[in-house]
Design an enzyme around this catalytic site. Structure first.
Site, PDB file in Angstrom:
ATOM      1  N   GLU A   1       0.824  -1.221   0.000  1.00  0.00           N
ATOM      2  CA  GLU A   1       0.000   0.000   0.000  1.00  0.00           C
ATOM      3  C   GLU A   1       0.856   1.268   0.000  1.00  0.00           C
ATOM      4  OE1 GLU A   1      -3.144  -0.080   2.932  1.00  0.00           O
ATOM      5  OE2 GLU A   1      -3.339   2.095   2.877  1.00  0.00           O
TER       6      GLU A   1
ATOM      7  N   LYS B   1      -7.275  -1.049  11.648  1.00  0.00           N
ATOM      8  CA  LYS B   1      -6.649  -1.435  10.371  1.00  0.00           C
ATOM      9  C   LYS B   1      -5.422  -0.566  10.131  1.00  0.00           C
ATOM     10  CE  LYS B   1      -6.031  -1.618   5.721  1.00  0.00           C
ATOM     11  NZ  LYS B   1      -5.163  -0.773   4.895  1.00  0.00           N
TER      12      LYS B   1
ATOM     13  N   ASP C   1       4.573 -14.750  11.704  1.00  0.00           N
ATOM     14  CA  ASP C   1       3.256 -15.307  11.390  1.00  0.00           C
ATOM     15  C   ASP C   1       2.243 -14.169  11.573  1.00  0.00           C
ATOM     16  OD1 ASP C   1       0.806 -16.529  11.330  1.00  0.00           O
ATOM     17  OD2 ASP C   1       1.425 -18.267  12.504  1.00  0.00           O
TER      18      ASP C   1
ATOM     19  N   HIS D   1      -2.268  10.009  -0.980  1.00  0.00           N
ATOM     20  CA  HIS D   1      -2.519   8.903  -1.903  1.00  0.00           C
ATOM     21  C   HIS D   1      -2.488   9.393  -3.339  1.00  0.00           C
ATOM     22  CE1 HIS D   1      -3.433   5.437   0.506  1.00  0.00           C
ATOM     23  NE2 HIS D   1      -4.119   6.177   1.333  1.00  0.00           N
TER      24      HIS D   1
HETATM   25  C1  MEV Z   1      -5.672   3.007   5.310  1.00  0.00           C
HETATM   26  O1  MEV Z   1      -4.889   1.909   4.929  1.00  0.00           O
HETATM   27  C2  MEV Z   1      -5.679   3.149   6.812  1.00  0.00           C
HETATM   28  C3  MEV Z   1      -6.590   4.239   7.342  1.00  0.00           C
HETATM   29  O2  MEV Z   1      -7.911   4.032   6.850  1.00  0.00           O
HETATM   30  C4  MEV Z   1      -6.569   4.148   8.851  1.00  0.00           C
HETATM   31  C5  MEV Z   1      -7.562   5.038   9.550  1.00  0.00           C
HETATM   32  O3  MEV Z   1      -8.596   5.399   8.929  1.00  0.00           O
HETATM   33  O4  MEV Z   1      -7.323   5.333  10.723  1.00  0.00           O
HETATM   34  C6  MEV Z   1      -6.175   5.596   6.875  1.00  0.00           C
END
Ligand code: MEV
Length: 429
Positions: A87, A268, A284, A382
């Site tokens: 990413e 995430k 792992d 991005h």
């Molecule tokens: C993107 O890979 C991760 C984010 O969505 C995390 C977040 O929203 O805190 C930017």
């Protein structure tokens, strides 16, 4: 019209074939071109023999970018952090956050502390006639059971590790009562799966005799609640973009605490950092993910793994706590040459220090995401990378990549055709 060919995925003996033979079969199955086959055969930095010792039915290796997050200072020590992921923006964001957080905690940077490396090995016994008295008897025979478990791993015991304690839980399943016996094992610098599984298998027959039941499962739990890593920062808002930004970051954290939909995305972002280091060091990562998300839901409601607040002195504080089952010895960590290089770059020897860095990276990654979200939004960074990729795809090279990308962003038109148009314009000049 091409007639449908009935194809069969039943391939007896496939696992015994050479890599070339396997590739030939897959080539005709998927109609791969010679160039695609050539690419498959390029194992890059992973020797085919090592790949075959790691997993089965190997036909190639897949390279992911390995980047370095800069600026990290954890517990007063500087680190370059290897990260592997697909990413864009994540490594840049981590480096950026680490730069701001260097001044946290009176110049010590991000603080982190990992617990002992205790894993849980589970033996689930069914058909136990008197579960409560069996549980008592198992606890009474704790020392014998620990000795038996430890007899399987003298080296670990010599290093001060090994099975240290036993817990027994009685659980109701839809198929009757189950006695869940936990071996608590200090695995020191290993991830520990092999050690733990060997020990659970060794004690299971003895437990069956004590309890008069039948062991069903004998394996580690990836819910590593005794193997936690914590990272925290306390930082002057001036170092992170000012008081207003700090307040908004605290708001974002409060939202994640109140809204499970947001909590998952919040976590995430944390895992973006943790898993990238896990991949670089051949951990792992599925175990880490599974354990982390279960831990996030330990109260019964899925929560963020980190929280951010403003303290009484107006400082921004952030805390992350996560179970981290990682090792610096054994398995793919030892056999994958890049994992060894990654550990060398990190300069860590112990699983404990690795876990501390990973927690720190998770917190920094989270900080970067929240800061971007509450200020410019996540898309700007991005878009820059996206525009660069499009410029490259259109044929731009060298300094033209940045020039074309910036122009596309300025005009709000990021497309292949626009990149080609700009490229033509600049090449004519
Ligand atoms: C993107 O890979 C991760 C984010 O969505 C995390 C977040 O929203 O805190 C930017």
């Amino acid at each position: 019209m091409q007639a449908d060919i009935i194809r069969c995925s039943r391939l007896p003996g496939f696992h015994k074939m050479t890599i070339d033979e396997k590739i030939n079969i897959v080539k005709s199955w998927a109609n791969l071109s010679d160039d695609e086959v050539k690419l498959l055969k390029t194992f890059g930095n992973l020797d085919p023999k090592i790949a075959e010792a790691m997993v089965e039915n190997v036909i190639g290796a897949m390279s992911y970018p390995l980047g370095i997050a800069t600026n990290f200072r954890v517990n007063g020590k500087d680190y370059l952090v290897p990260m592997v992921l697909e990413e864009p923006s994540v490594i840049a964001a981590a480096s950026n956050a680490a730069k701001m957080l260097r001044e946290a905690n009176d110049g010590n940077g991000i603080r982190a502390e990992a617990s002992k490396q205790l894993m849980i090995g589970q033996i689930h016994l069914m058909k136990v006639p008197s579960p409560h008295s069996a549980a008592m008897e198992i606890i009474n025979r704790k020392e014998e059971l620990l000795d038996l478990a430890n007899s399987t791993s003298q080296t670990l015991v010599k290093l001060g590790g090994g099975a240290k304690d036993i817990e027994v839980r009685i659980i109701e399943t839809k198929r009757g009562v189950c006695l869940a016996v936990h071996l608590i094992i200090d695995v020191i610098d290993a991830m520990g799966a092999n050690i733990v599984n060997t020990m659970t298998e060794a004690v299971a027959p003895y437990l069956e005799r004590i309890a008069g039941g039948e062991a069903r499962l004998r394996i580690l739990s990836n819910y590593a609640i005794y193997r936690l890593a914590k990272a925290w920062v306390r930082v002057d808002p001036e170092h992170v973009g000012g008081r207003e930004v700090a307040e908004k970051i605290a708001d974002a954290s409060a939202i994640a605490e109140a809204d499970v939909f947001r909590a998952v995305t919040h976590n995430k972002g944390i895992m973006n950092g943790i898993i990238a280091v896990a991949l670089a060091t051949a951990q792992d990562h599925r175990a880490i993910e599974a354990g982390a998300h279960a831990y996030a839901a330990r109260s019964g409601i899925y929560k963020p793994l980190s929280t951010w607040d403003i303290d009484a002195h107006g400082y921004l504080t952030g805390v992350l706590e996560v179970p981290l089952q990682v090792g610096t010895v054994g398995g793919a960590i030892k056999t994958h040459p890049i994992a060894q290089i990654a550990l060398k770059i990190l300069g860590v020897k112990t699983a404990r220090e690795l876990a501390e860095i990973m927690a720190a990276v998770g917190l920094a990654q989270n900080f970067a995401a929240l800061k971007a979200l509450v200020t410019t939004g996540i898309q700007l960074g991005h878009m820059k990378l996206h525009a660069k990729n499009i410029a490259i795809a259109a044929g731009a090279r060298g300094e033209l990549i940045d020039i074309i990308a910036e122009e596309m962003i300025k005009e709000g038109r990021i497309s292949f055709s626009k990149a080609v148009e700009l490229l033509k314009k600049y090449l004519k000049q």
